[in-house]
Design a protein around this motif. Structure first.
Motif, PDB file in Angstrom:
ATOM      1  N   GLN A 274       2.859  -1.214   4.839  1.00  0.00           N
ATOM      2  CA  GLN A 274       2.759   0.234   4.724  1.00  0.00           C
ATOM      3  C   GLN A 274       4.131   0.816   5.068  1.00  0.00           C
ATOM      4  O   GLN A 274       4.929   0.175   5.749  1.00  0.00           O
ATOM      5  CB  GLN A 274       1.694   0.800   5.665  1.00  0.00           C
ATOM      6  CG  GLN A 274       1.928   0.468   7.136  1.00  0.00           C
ATOM      7  CD  GLN A 274       0.843   1.005   8.048  1.00  0.00           C
ATOM      8  OE1 GLN A 274      -0.127   1.594   7.606  1.00  0.00           O
ATOM      9  NE2 GLN A 274       1.012   0.809   9.347  1.00  0.00           N
TER      10      GLN A 274
ATOM     11  N   TRP B 122      -4.940   6.834  -2.209  1.00  0.00           N
ATOM     12  CA  TRP B 122      -4.422   5.641  -1.547  1.00  0.00           C
ATOM     13  C   TRP B 122      -4.827   4.421  -2.370  1.00  0.00           C
ATOM     14  O   TRP B 122      -5.927   4.359  -2.921  1.00  0.00           O
ATOM     15  CB  TRP B 122      -5.005   5.519  -0.135  1.00  0.00           C
ATOM     16  CG  TRP B 122      -4.484   4.352   0.677  1.00  0.00           C
ATOM     17  CD1 TRP B 122      -3.486   4.374   1.585  1.00  0.00           C
ATOM     18  CD2 TRP B 122      -4.959   2.993   0.650  1.00  0.00           C
ATOM     19  NE1 TRP B 122      -3.289   3.132   2.143  1.00  0.00           N
ATOM     20  CE2 TRP B 122      -4.189   2.262   1.579  1.00  0.00           C
ATOM     21  CE3 TRP B 122      -5.958   2.331  -0.074  1.00  0.00           C
ATOM     22  CZ2 TRP B 122      -4.382   0.904   1.806  1.00  0.00           C
ATOM     23  CZ3 TRP B 122      -6.152   0.970   0.146  1.00  0.00           C
ATOM     24  CH2 TRP B 122      -5.374   0.267   1.081  1.00  0.00           C
TER      25      TRP B 122
ATOM     26  N   TYR C 109      -6.064   8.871   9.373  1.00  0.00           N
ATOM     27  CA  TYR C 109      -5.590   7.743   8.561  1.00  0.00           C
ATOM     28  C   TYR C 109      -6.372   6.473   8.894  1.00  0.00           C
ATOM     29  O   TYR C 109      -6.830   5.756   7.992  1.00  0.00           O
ATOM     30  CB  TYR C 109      -4.095   7.536   8.796  1.00  0.00           C
ATOM     31  CG  TYR C 109      -3.527   6.306   8.130  1.00  0.00           C
ATOM     32  CD1 TYR C 109      -3.505   6.170   6.746  1.00  0.00           C
ATOM     33  CD2 TYR C 109      -2.998   5.263   8.895  1.00  0.00           C
ATOM     34  CE1 TYR C 109      -2.970   5.040   6.135  1.00  0.00           C
ATOM     35  CE2 TYR C 109      -2.466   4.129   8.301  1.00  0.00           C
ATOM     36  CZ  TYR C 109      -2.456   4.024   6.920  1.00  0.00           C
ATOM     37  OH  TYR C 109      -1.939   2.889   6.323  1.00  0.00           O
TER      38      TYR C 109
ATOM     39  N   THR D 218       0.833  -1.202   0.000  1.00  0.00           N
ATOM     40  CA  THR D 218       0.000   0.000   0.000  1.00  0.00           C
ATOM     41  C   THR D 218       0.872   1.259   0.000  1.00  0.00           C
ATOM     42  O   THR D 218       2.048   1.230   0.379  1.00  0.00           O
ATOM     43  CB  THR D 218      -0.927   0.038   1.230  1.00  0.00           C
ATOM     44  OG1 THR D 218      -0.146   0.337   2.405  1.00  0.00           O
ATOM     45  CG2 THR D 218      -1.643  -1.288   1.421  1.00  0.00           C
ATOM     46  N   ASP D 219       0.255   2.354  -0.401  1.00  0.00           N
ATOM     47  CA  ASP D 219       0.955   3.637  -0.385  1.00  0.00           C
ATOM     48  C   ASP D 219      -0.010   4.739  -0.786  1.00  0.00           C
ATOM     49  O   ASP D 219      -1.091   4.462  -1.332  1.00  0.00           O
ATOM     50  CB  ASP D 219       2.139   3.625  -1.347  1.00  0.00           C
ATOM     51  CG  ASP D 219       3.076   4.806  -1.132  1.00  0.00           C
ATOM     52  OD1 ASP D 219       3.095   5.343  -0.007  1.00  0.00           O
ATOM     53  OD2 ASP D 219       3.776   5.201  -2.078  1.00  0.00           O
ATOM     54  N   GLU D 220       0.392   5.989  -0.510  1.00  0.00           N
ATOM     55  CA  GLU D 220      -0.364   7.152  -0.992  1.00  0.00           C
ATOM     56  C   GLU D 220       0.402   7.822  -2.120  1.00  0.00           C
ATOM     57  O   GLU D 220       1.630   7.721  -2.210  1.00  0.00           O
ATOM     58  CB  GLU D 220      -0.587   8.179   0.132  1.00  0.00           C
ATOM     59  CG  GLU D 220      -1.501   7.729   1.247  1.00  0.00           C
ATOM     60  CD  GLU D 220      -0.761   7.156   2.416  1.00  0.00           C
ATOM     61  OE1 GLU D 220      -1.420   6.615   3.322  1.00  0.00           O
ATOM     62  OE2 GLU D 220       0.494   7.235   2.438  1.00  0.00           O
TER      63      GLU D 220
ATOM     64  N   HIS E  73       1.317   6.383   9.705  1.00  0.00           N
ATOM     65  CA  HIS E  73       1.272   4.921   9.604  1.00  0.00           C
ATOM     66  C   HIS E  73       1.927   4.254  10.811  1.00  0.00           C
ATOM     67  O   HIS E  73       1.418   3.263  11.339  1.00  0.00           O
ATOM     68  CB  HIS E  73       1.999   4.445   8.346  1.00  0.00           C
ATOM     69  CG  HIS E  73       1.448   4.987   7.072  1.00  0.00           C
ATOM     70  ND1 HIS E  73       2.069   4.788   5.849  1.00  0.00           N
ATOM     71  CD2 HIS E  73       0.352   5.735   6.820  1.00  0.00           C
ATOM     72  CE1 HIS E  73       1.368   5.381   4.900  1.00  0.00           C
ATOM     73  NE2 HIS E  73       0.326   5.968   5.464  1.00  0.00           N
TER      74      HIS E  73
END
Length: 338
Positions: free
Chosen positions: A236, A183, A208, A143-145, A242
Motif C-alpha cells: 500500500q 479500492w 480504512y 493495492t490503491d484507491e 495507510h
C-alpha cells in the motif's frame, strides 16, 4: 451550348490534362461541350494562384506593458492569455496578438501530473529498488484507491507558463467531492475487487481498517489457503490512513507485518502497477467524452470495465516490476515511464 456555373472535378482534371497536351482553351471547350468563357475563367484563376495572406500589424505594446505582462504570467501559471492581459488592465488586444506576445516570454503547458522529486526522494526510491530487486513479485498484492467523478478525470486545462517556470501540481483529492472512491488490488493475474467506499465516508485510519475488514479480508483474503497467506506480501502507498501507527498495528494483528508488509518510497505512483489498471478503467468508462448523471451509474461503469480486464493484462502489469526496478536504478531514483 449553354453556359453552366461550375465545372465538376472530373472536368477540371480533363482541362489540366488537355492543357498539358497543348490544346487551346477553345478546343477544350468544344471537347467538353462547355462554354468557352467558363474554360478561360478556370484557366485564368488557376494561373493566378492563391493570394498570399497579408498579416495585419500587431497592436503596439509598450515596454512598460510588456514588463507587466511578464510579471502577470509568472504570478498566474496556467492562466489564459485574456486573463493575463486583463490583470494588467491591457484591453483591446486580439487573441492572436496576445498569444504572439506571450510566445516570446512563456509557453503553453499542462499541469504537472507528478510532483518533482528531491534528492531524498530519489535516494529512498533507489534504496527501495535495491531492497526488493530479488523479490518474487508474483506474490505481491498491489493495492490503491482511485476516485472517479461524473465528468471524467480531474485535471487542469492547458495554460501559459513563463519560460523557466515549472507547471504547478494540482491538488488531487483522494477522498470527498462529487465522485466514488474505489479500492482494488492486483496479484499475479488476479484482480481483487473493485470495492466501493461508502459515500460520504472519509478514509482515516479507523475507517480504512474497517473498510479492509468488510471487503478485502472477509470477501477475498479469508478464502485463500494458509500457504498463500504465508507467502503473500501486502503493498500500500504512504497515504496518511495507510501509514499511520493505528493502521500499521491493525494490519500486524492480521498477520501483515515486517516482510509481509512492503515498505513504500515517497512520491512513487509510477512504481505501482495498479496505476496502469486505473488508466485502463478510466479510458474505458470515459471514452468518447462519456459523462454520468449519478454516482451509482459511474460505479456500475467501473465494475463493468474491471470485468473486461482479463488475467493476461493484469499479469503483464504485475510482471513489469523487475523492469521498473531496473529503470529506477538506471535513472538514479528518477521517475520512470509507465
Amino acid at each position: 451550348m449553354g453556359q453552366k456555373k461550375d465545372l465538376t472535378g472530373s472536368e477540371k482534371s480533363k482541362i489540366v490534362r488537355y492543357l498539358a497536351e497543348g490544346c487551346s482553351s477553345l478546343k477544350i471547350a468544344k471537347l467538353l461541350k462547355r462554354d468557352h468563357r467558363t474554360i478561360k475563367r478556370f484557366i485564368q484563376n488557376s494561373q493566378q494562384g492563391r493570394k498570399k495572406r497579408v498579416e495585419k500589424p500587431r497592436r503596439k505594446i509598450t515596454a512598460h506593458e510588456l514588463r507587466k505582462v511578464k510579471r502577470a504570467a509568472a504570478k498566474m501559471p496556467l492562466a489564459t492569455s485574456l486573463a493575463i492581459f486583463q490583470s494588467c488592465n491591457i484591453t483591446g488586444v486580439p487573441k492572436s496578438t496576445r498569444c504572439a506576445i506571450l510566445r516570446d516570454m512563456a509557453k503553453v503547458r499542462k499541469a504537472e501530473r507528478r510532483p518533482p522529486l528531491n534528492k531524498t526522494h530519489k535516494l529512498k526510491r533507489q534504496d527501495w529498488a535495491k531492497k526488493y530487486l530479488k523479490t518474487d513479485f508474483s506474490k505481491v498484492l498491489w493495492t490503491d484507491e482511485m476516485r472517479v467523478s461524473l465528468d471524467g478525470p480531474d485535471g487542469w486545462a492547458r495554460g501559459w507558463i513563463g519560460k523557466g517556470q515549472r507547471a504547478p501540481v494540482p491538488l488531487r483529492r483522494q477522498q470527498g467531492g462529487g465522485g466514488v472512491l474505489v479500492w482494488a488490488g492486483i496479484i499475479k493475474g488476479e484482480l481483487v475487487g473493485p470495492f466501493r467506499v461508502e459515500d460520504g465516508v472519509k478514509l482515516n485510519s479507523q475507517s480504512y481498517c474497517k473498510f479492509l475488514e468488510d471487503t478485502f479480508f472477509k470477501q477475498w483474503y479469508r478464502k485463500k489457503s494458509a500457504s498463500f497467506k504465508k507467502n503473500m506480501i501486502f503493498m500500500q502507498d504512504n497515504a496518511p490512513s495507510h501509514a499511520s501507527k493505528y493502521s500499521t498495528a491493525w494490519l500486524a494483528r492480521k498477520g501483515l507485518k515486517e516482510e509481509k508488509l512492503m515498505t513504500w518510497p515517497p512520491c512513487s505512483p509510477d512504481l505501482n502497477p495498479i496505476e496502469n489498471l486505473w488508466s485502463i478503467i478510466k479510458c474505458e468508462i470515459y471514452k468518447e467524452g462519456k459523462q454520468y448523471t449519478s454516482l451509482n451509474s459511474v460505479w456500475e461503469a467501473v465494475v463493468a470495465a474491471a470485468r473486461n480486464v482479463d488475467g493476461e493484462q493484469i499479469k503483464t502489469l504485475t510482471g513489469s516490476m523487475d523492469g521498473r526496478l531496473l529503470s529506477v536504478l538506471a535513472k538514479k531514483g528518477g521517475y520512470i515511464g509507465r
